[in-house]
Design an enzyme around this catalytic site. Structure first.
Site, PDB file in Angstrom:
ATOM      1  N   CYS A 108       3.645   9.066   1.167  1.00 21.25           N
ATOM      2  CA  CYS A 108       4.235   7.996   1.963  1.00 21.25           C
ATOM      3  C   CYS A 108       5.413   7.367   1.237  1.00 21.25           C
ATOM      4  O   CYS A 108       6.172   6.612   1.830  1.00 21.25           O
ATOM      5  CB  CYS A 108       3.198   6.928   2.272  1.00 21.25           C
ATOM      6  N   GLU A 162       9.202  10.519  10.772  1.00 18.22           N
ATOM      7  CA  GLU A 162       8.518  10.919   9.539  1.00 18.22           C
ATOM      8  C   GLU A 162       8.182  12.413   9.644  1.00 18.22           C
ATOM      9  O   GLU A 162       7.458  12.827  10.552  1.00 18.22           O
ATOM     10  CB  GLU A 162       7.226  10.121   9.338  1.00 18.22           C
TER      11      GLU A 162
HETATM   12  P1  NAD Z   1      -3.764  10.107  10.064  1.00 15.25           P
HETATM   13  O1  NAD Z   1      -3.282   8.835  10.624  1.00 15.25           O
HETATM   14  O2  NAD Z   1      -3.733  11.321  10.907  1.00 15.25           O
HETATM   15  O3  NAD Z   1      -5.277   9.955   9.567  1.00 15.25           O
HETATM   16  C1  NAD Z   1      -5.685   8.891   8.731  1.00 15.25           C
HETATM   17  C2  NAD Z   1      -7.150   8.576   9.004  1.00 15.25           C
HETATM   18  O4  NAD Z   1      -7.287   8.153  10.355  1.00 15.25           O
HETATM   19  C3  NAD Z   1      -8.077   9.767   8.809  1.00 15.25           C
HETATM   20  O5  NAD Z   1      -9.243   9.334   8.173  1.00 15.25           O
HETATM   21  C4  NAD Z   1      -8.346  10.228  10.229  1.00 15.25           C
HETATM   22  O6  NAD Z   1      -9.632  10.801  10.377  1.00 15.25           O
HETATM   23  C5  NAD Z   1      -8.262   8.940  11.023  1.00 15.25           C
HETATM   24  N1  NAD Z   1      -7.790   9.169  12.390  1.00 15.25           N
HETATM   25  C6  NAD Z   1      -6.891  10.089  12.812  1.00 15.25           C
HETATM   26  N2  NAD Z   1      -6.705   9.994  14.137  1.00 15.25           N
HETATM   27  C7  NAD Z   1      -7.499   8.995  14.565  1.00 15.25           C
HETATM   28  C8  NAD Z   1      -7.744   8.408  15.848  1.00 15.25           C
HETATM   29  N3  NAD Z   1      -7.126   8.833  16.957  1.00 15.25           N
HETATM   30  N4  NAD Z   1      -8.619   7.385  15.930  1.00 15.25           N
HETATM   31  C9  NAD Z   1      -9.235   6.931  14.833  1.00 15.25           C
HETATM   32  N5  NAD Z   1      -9.059   7.452  13.591  1.00 15.25           N
HETATM   33  C10 NAD Z   1      -8.192   8.470  13.456  1.00 15.25           C
HETATM   34  O7  NAD Z   1      -2.935  10.334   8.701  1.00 15.25           O
HETATM   35  P2  NAD Z   1      -2.916  11.633   7.771  1.00 15.25           P
HETATM   36  O8  NAD Z   1      -2.166  12.720   8.470  1.00 15.25           O
HETATM   37  O9  NAD Z   1      -4.266  11.913   7.249  1.00 15.25           O
HETATM   38  O10 NAD Z   1      -2.068  11.084   6.529  1.00 15.25           O
HETATM   39  C11 NAD Z   1      -0.659  11.111   6.491  1.00 15.25           C
HETATM   40  C12 NAD Z   1      -0.070   9.794   6.946  1.00 15.25           C
HETATM   41  O11 NAD Z   1      -0.539   8.741   6.113  1.00 15.25           O
HETATM   42  C13 NAD Z   1       1.442   9.749   6.833  1.00 15.25           C
HETATM   43  O12 NAD Z   1       1.958   9.104   7.976  1.00 15.25           O
HETATM   44  C14 NAD Z   1       1.691   8.913   5.587  1.00 15.25           C
HETATM   45  O13 NAD Z   1       2.944   8.271   5.539  1.00 15.25           O
HETATM   46  C15 NAD Z   1       0.571   7.949   5.674  1.00 15.25           C
HETATM   47  N6  NAD Z   1       0.282   7.327   4.377  1.00 15.25           N
HETATM   48  C16 NAD Z   1       0.691   6.034   4.196  1.00 15.25           C
HETATM   49  C17 NAD Z   1       0.486   5.416   2.973  1.00 15.25           C
HETATM   50  C18 NAD Z   1       0.957   4.010   2.753  1.00 15.25           C
HETATM   51  O14 NAD Z   1       0.609   3.409   1.750  1.00 15.25           O
HETATM   52  N7  NAD Z   1       1.738   3.435   3.654  1.00 15.25           N
HETATM   53  C19 NAD Z   1      -0.153   6.117   1.933  1.00 15.25           C
HETATM   54  C20 NAD Z   1      -0.572   7.424   2.171  1.00 15.25           C
HETATM   55  C21 NAD Z   1      -0.339   8.024   3.407  1.00 15.25           C
END
Ligand code: NAD
Length: 505
Positions: free
Chosen positions: A289, A388
């Protein structure tokens, strides 16, 4: 596409009240080794009923753990910290296996996570309140901090070890109990963390693990016994989690996605800047991120920058990272993600940008591999400059001056990190003061704060008030109680309320 299985089809267990349990769910997800492209485990997608049972276990453990002296709670964290250190290499190898980042990158991740535990070890000091004796005649005022209750952590795939550690060590050390819902793409590191916590002597039910997707998460968001939710993931989900969680009366901190800018001024040390840009954009295959995603080349630096960047990135060794120390960049998390990231190269060409370095190729592996990509002559409104991508793709936008670079930041809906490369203190100061992002780097490619400082994303990169890490995290996981105390010398004195007496004077 049919998938081959690398080893036994182990099914990842849940952790409920100190017991590792198989899930009753009939729905499973697949965990891959992205370096080989093979399935290494199955993860259950917990049902509503079993998610409720996991929260109940955390609620049951809450009164005793909350009443345990902070010093004793910290001692568990000290043991946990030592166990992480003892298992350091094993943990880094596990991160590489389920995520695909290189071993040095996994070691850095384990180190950052370890520091969060070290931060939590100081919790007795951080829980101390404020006092003001004699705030009114014979009246003393004090505040102190109490646990909030059952806390939930929902984490993304890109830091399988560190991001869970952003949350539960502080929450638990503050006297809360915890339910972790790790990313279903990378659940193995979280399970290993649970095993080490049990070994450290954490009482049953203080830390629990539920696996799953939307069904499990929505159960957690709606559960009346859940007091606080920490979320890290993409912006769309972060926003939805924040809205539902707060509507249900819970505290929520939700970190979202990002689009991070790297400004290169004409007076920058170009060699140093190119190395920093490549490390920022291509580290962890761009799946951070805080990864640099848009390079803003100011003035006449653009041509030499693009040339040197392509030369440098073109020599990076790309390959399966599992077991190979010599790889500079490992795979992406899944084939679908690889396809999505690669598709941005065609999107960019279609919008009139120039693909200066195309990372698509045959890497002689079934891993989800893509080499470093550079897209030149990107306009700020193009999709590659706005969305992104979360892969090893760096877009270069050419800007006339620093003000134009600041303008690009003002028009970005995200606001995680941004860096400037310059020899000018004035330019650095202007950038620090005015760029529209919450974490700023000056001649630093990835300005990610360490455990003691808050992770201060802005705009669509964070929803909530108190951020993850640092003392803000202690404040998030505690609620304050204020006490006014008065003791009387005599029954006669007790007839006057000294607070009001003072106020009337
Ligand atoms: P994601 O949003 O797909 O998933 C994150 C979590 O949410 C997972 O545990 C997943 O199971 C859950 N999830 C996914 N879809 C859902 C839904 N419809 N309803 C409820 N829960 C749901 O993210 P990802 O692909 O695992 O991670 C990458 C993303 O995380 C990127 O956008 C990155 O920028 C972000 N990120 C942000 C930070 C920060 O500090 N801002 C740090 C690390 C990653």
């Amino acid at each position: 596409m049919a998938t081959s299985v690398e080893s036994t089809q182990s099914i990842v267990p849940t952790l409920v009240g100190g017991t590792w349990q198989p899930s009753v769910s009939t729905r499973n997800g697949e965990v891959f080794n992205p370096s080989s492209g093979k399935v290494i485990a199955q993860v259950p997608l917990c049902t509503e009923e079993e998610t409720n049972a996991i929260v109940a276990a955390a609620a049951q453990a809450l009164p005793d753990w909350g009443a345990t002296p902070a010093v004793e709670r910290a001692r568990v964290m000290f043991k946990f910290r030592d166990l992480i250190e003892q298992h350091f290499e094993e943990l880094a190898a596990l991160v590489t296996r389920e995520h695909g980042k290189t071993l040095p990158e996994s070691r850095a991740e384990v180190q950052r996570g370890l520091e969060m535990v070290e931060f939590a070890c100081a919790v007795p000091t951080m829980l101390m309140g404020d006092t003001l004796p004699n705030i009114a005649p014979s009246v003393d005022a004090e505040t102190n901090r109490h646990p909030v209750g059952v806390c939930v952590g929902i984490t993304p795939y890109n830091f399988p070890f560190m991001v869970p550690l952003w949350m539960f060590p502080v929450a638990i050390a503050c006297g809360n109990t915890f339910v972790l819902k790790p990313s279903e793409k990378v659940p193995l590191s979280s399970v290993r963390l649970g095993e080490l916590l049990v070994e450290a002597g954490l009482p049953d039910g203080v830390f629990n693990i539920a696996h799953g997707d939307r069904e499990c998460v929505e159960t957690l968001l709606n559960h009346p016994e859940v007091a606080a939710i920490s979320f890290v993931g993409s912006t769309a989900i972060a926003k939805a989690i924040y809205e539902t969680g707060t509507k249900n009366g819970k505290r929520v901190q939700a970190a979202g996605g990002a689009k991070n800018h790297l400004i290169i001024m004409p007076d920058a040390d170009l060699e140093q800047s190119v190395k920093a840009l490549a490390a920022s954009a291509y580290g962890c295959a761009g799946q951070r991120c805080m990864a640099g995603s848009v390079a803003v080349a100011v003035g006449d630096v653009a041509d030499p920058l693009v040339e040197q960047l392509c030369d440098y990135a073109g020599t990076m060794r790309v390959g399966p990272s599992d077991g190979d120390e010599n790889v500079d960049m490992g795979p992406l998390i899944r084939r679908e993600h690889l396809d999505r990231v690669s598709s941005y190269l065609d999107v960019a060409s279609g919008e009139g940008a120039e693909v200066a370095l195309d990372g698509r190729g045959d890497f002689g592996s079934d891993g989800f591999l893509l080499g470093p990509c550079v897209i030149d002559r990107v306009a700020p409104q193009m999709r590659v400059a706005q969305e992104e991508i979360f892969g090893p793709v760096l877009s270069v936008v050419r800007a006339a001056d620093l003000e134009s670079a600041l303008e690009i930041g003002r028009n970005c809906p995200y606001g995680n990190g941004a860096s400037i490369f310059t020899g000018s203190g004035y330019a650095a100061r202007e950038f620090k003061q005015h760029f529209n992002a919450g974490m700023i780097g000056i001649n630093v490619g990835v300005p990610a704060p360490m455990a003691w400082f808050p992770f201060t994303g802005w705009n669509q990169s964070f929803f909530g008030d108190l951020h993850i890490q640092g003392t803000e995290s202690v404040h998030f996981y505690t609620r304050q109680k204020m006490t006014l105390t008065r003791w009387f010398r005599s029954a006669e004195e007790s007839h006057v309320d000294p607070v009001w007496k003072t106020a009337r004077k």
